[in-house]
Design a protein around this motif. Structure first.
Motif, PDB file in Angstrom:
ATOM      1  N   ALA A  20       5.674  12.760   1.832  1.00  0.00           N
ATOM      2  CA  ALA A  20       5.340  12.740   3.262  1.00  0.00           C
ATOM      3  C   ALA A  20       5.058  11.331   3.765  1.00  0.00           C
ATOM      4  CB  ALA A  20       4.144  13.641   3.531  1.00  0.00           C
ATOM      5  N   ALA A  21       4.690  10.429   2.881  1.00  0.00           N
ATOM      6  CA  ALA A  21       4.371   9.060   3.282  1.00  0.00           C
ATOM      7  C   ALA A  21       5.580   8.348   3.868  1.00  0.00           C
ATOM      8  CB  ALA A  21       3.840   8.277   2.083  1.00  0.00           C
ATOM      9  N   ARG A  22       6.776   8.821   3.554  1.00  0.00           N
ATOM     10  CA  ARG A  22       7.987   8.191   4.083  1.00  0.00           C
ATOM     11  C   ARG A  22       8.111   8.365   5.589  1.00  0.00           C
ATOM     12  NH1 ARG A  22      12.429  11.072   0.614  1.00  0.00           N
ATOM     13  NH2 ARG A  22      11.248  12.799   1.446  1.00  0.00           N
ATOM     14  N   TRP A  23       7.389   9.300   6.170  1.00  0.00           N
ATOM     15  CA  TRP A  23       7.544   9.620   7.583  1.00  0.00           C
ATOM     16  C   TRP A  23       6.395   9.114   8.448  1.00  0.00           C
ATOM     17  CZ3 TRP A  23      12.300  10.768   8.330  1.00  0.00           C
ATOM     18  CH2 TRP A  23      13.036  11.341   7.289  1.00  0.00           C
TER      19      TRP A  23
ATOM     20  N   ILE B 261       9.499   6.141  -3.984  1.00  0.00           N
ATOM     21  CA  ILE B 261      10.178   7.409  -4.302  1.00  0.00           C
ATOM     22  C   ILE B 261      11.519   7.123  -4.969  1.00  0.00           C
ATOM     23  CG2 ILE B 261      11.207   9.483  -3.302  1.00  0.00           C
ATOM     24  CD1 ILE B 261       8.084   9.439  -3.381  1.00  0.00           C
ATOM     25  N   LYS B 262      12.254   6.132  -4.490  1.00  0.00           N
ATOM     26  CA  LYS B 262      13.530   5.767  -5.122  1.00  0.00           C
ATOM     27  C   LYS B 262      13.298   5.261  -6.544  1.00  0.00           C
ATOM     28  CE  LYS B 262      16.468   6.665  -1.923  1.00  0.00           C
ATOM     29  NZ  LYS B 262      17.441   7.725  -2.114  1.00  0.00           N
TER      30      LYS B 262
ATOM     31  N   ALA C 181       0.830  -1.210   0.000  1.00  0.00           N
ATOM     32  CA  ALA C 181       0.000   0.000   0.000  1.00  0.00           C
ATOM     33  C   ALA C 181       0.864   1.260   0.000  1.00  0.00           C
ATOM     34  CB  ALA C 181      -0.937   0.003   1.205  1.00  0.00           C
ATOM     35  N   GLY C 182       1.919   1.266   0.807  1.00  0.00           N
ATOM     36  CA  GLY C 182       2.816   2.418   0.835  1.00  0.00           C
ATOM     37  C   GLY C 182       3.476   2.647  -0.510  1.00  0.00           C
ATOM     38  N   PHE C 183       3.893   1.557  -1.155  1.00  0.00           N
ATOM     39  CA  PHE C 183       4.516   1.679  -2.472  1.00  0.00           C
ATOM     40  C   PHE C 183       3.521   2.218  -3.495  1.00  0.00           C
ATOM     41  CE2 PHE C 183       5.856   0.308  -6.643  1.00  0.00           C
ATOM     42  CZ  PHE C 183       7.212   0.594  -6.637  1.00  0.00           C
ATOM     43  N   LEU C 184       2.350   1.601  -3.559  1.00  0.00           N
ATOM     44  CA  LEU C 184       1.381   1.980  -4.590  1.00  0.00           C
ATOM     45  C   LEU C 184       0.837   3.393  -4.392  1.00  0.00           C
ATOM     46  CD1 LEU C 184      -0.600  -1.359  -5.013  1.00  0.00           C
ATOM     47  CD2 LEU C 184       1.172  -0.404  -6.507  1.00  0.00           C
TER      48      LEU C 184
ATOM     49  N   MET D  86       8.527   2.152   4.439  1.00  0.00           N
ATOM     50  CA  MET D  86       9.536   1.506   3.600  1.00  0.00           C
ATOM     51  C   MET D  86       9.031   1.364   2.162  1.00  0.00           C
ATOM     52  SD  MET D  86      10.974  -1.273   6.330  1.00  0.00           S
ATOM     53  CE  MET D  86      12.032  -2.102   5.186  1.00  0.00           C
ATOM     54  N   GLY D  87       7.755   1.037   2.013  1.00  0.00           N
ATOM     55  CA  GLY D  87       7.169   0.976   0.674  1.00  0.00           C
ATOM     56  C   GLY D  87       7.181   2.337  -0.001  1.00  0.00           C
ATOM     57  N   ALA D  88       6.894   3.389   0.774  1.00  0.00           N
ATOM     58  CA  ALA D  88       6.921   4.751   0.234  1.00  0.00           C
ATOM     59  C   ALA D  88       8.339   5.136  -0.181  1.00  0.00           C
ATOM     60  CB  ALA D  88       6.369   5.729   1.265  1.00  0.00           C
ATOM     61  N   TRP D  89       9.337   4.803   0.652  1.00  0.00           N
ATOM     62  CA  TRP D  89      10.727   5.078   0.301  1.00  0.00           C
ATOM     63  C   TRP D  89      11.099   4.364  -1.002  1.00  0.00           C
ATOM     64  CZ3 TRP D  89      14.236   8.457   2.067  1.00  0.00           C
ATOM     65  CH2 TRP D  89      14.012   9.037   3.314  1.00  0.00           C
TER      66      TRP D  89
END
Length: 172
Positions: A83-86, A162-163, A71-74, A156-159
């Motif tokens: 902001a999702a990284r935090w 973004i990467k 979910a964080g990745f998508l 972690m998925g958000a990071w």
């Protein structure tokens, strides 16, 4: 006129950042643990070989944190919100509130001879319902530890998203 326009843009940015934070925190700490619970329930009701997969590793099991990572990745990939990284900060704050509450209301008479530290470790991480007070152990894990782990996996998925996005834009 120009100062008023810049001030309005600043307020809009602040409101957008708060909205982004609420969206991502809700997804990570409410929706993803519910999805993980549904997945755990499905695996618990399956035949024995698949049931064992769902029970291995406790909170380290990918069935627990996997939905939050995905979910964080998508969501981060789709919205491009950094902001999702935090979100993990909110999760650890929520876990700290739960642990603080448990420590503050500790009474050795109710915890089968366990120390305060043993009670916290059992209630939030081990989840053995036969030790240190029993039933509240599982509830503390569900209401505090699971959202915290989900928020870390979501971040972690958000990071990773973004990467991935940054790596794709560098090649263009």
């Amino acid at each position: 006129m120009i100062g008023e326009s810049l001030e309005r843009k600043g307020i809009v940015r602040i409101v957008a950042a708060i909205g982004s934070c609420l969206l991502n925190s809700s997804a990570a700490m409410i929706v993803c643990p519910i999805v993980a619970g549904i997945i755990a329930y499905v695996f618990a009701s399956l035949s024995s070989p698949l049931k064992a997969i769902g029970e291995v590793g406790g909170f380290a099991n990918p069935l627990v944190w996997g939905p939050a990572f995905v979910a964080g990745f998508l969501l981060s990939y789709a919205t491009r919100q950094r902001a999702a990284r935090w979100v993990w900060l909110w999760g650890f704050g929520w876990l700290a509130v739960g642990i603080g509450d448990s420590v503050r209301f500790y009474d050795p008479h109710y915890y089968q001879g366990c120390s305060n530290f043993q009670n916290v470790v059992n209630a939030f991480f081990i989840l053995n319902s036969r030790r240190c007070g029993g039933g509240s152990s599982t509830l503390n894990g569900l209401f505090f530890t699971l959202p915290a782990i989900s928020s870390v996996a979501y971040s972690m998925g958000a990071w990773a998203a973004i990467k991935y996005v940054d790596a794709g834009t560098e090649q263009i």
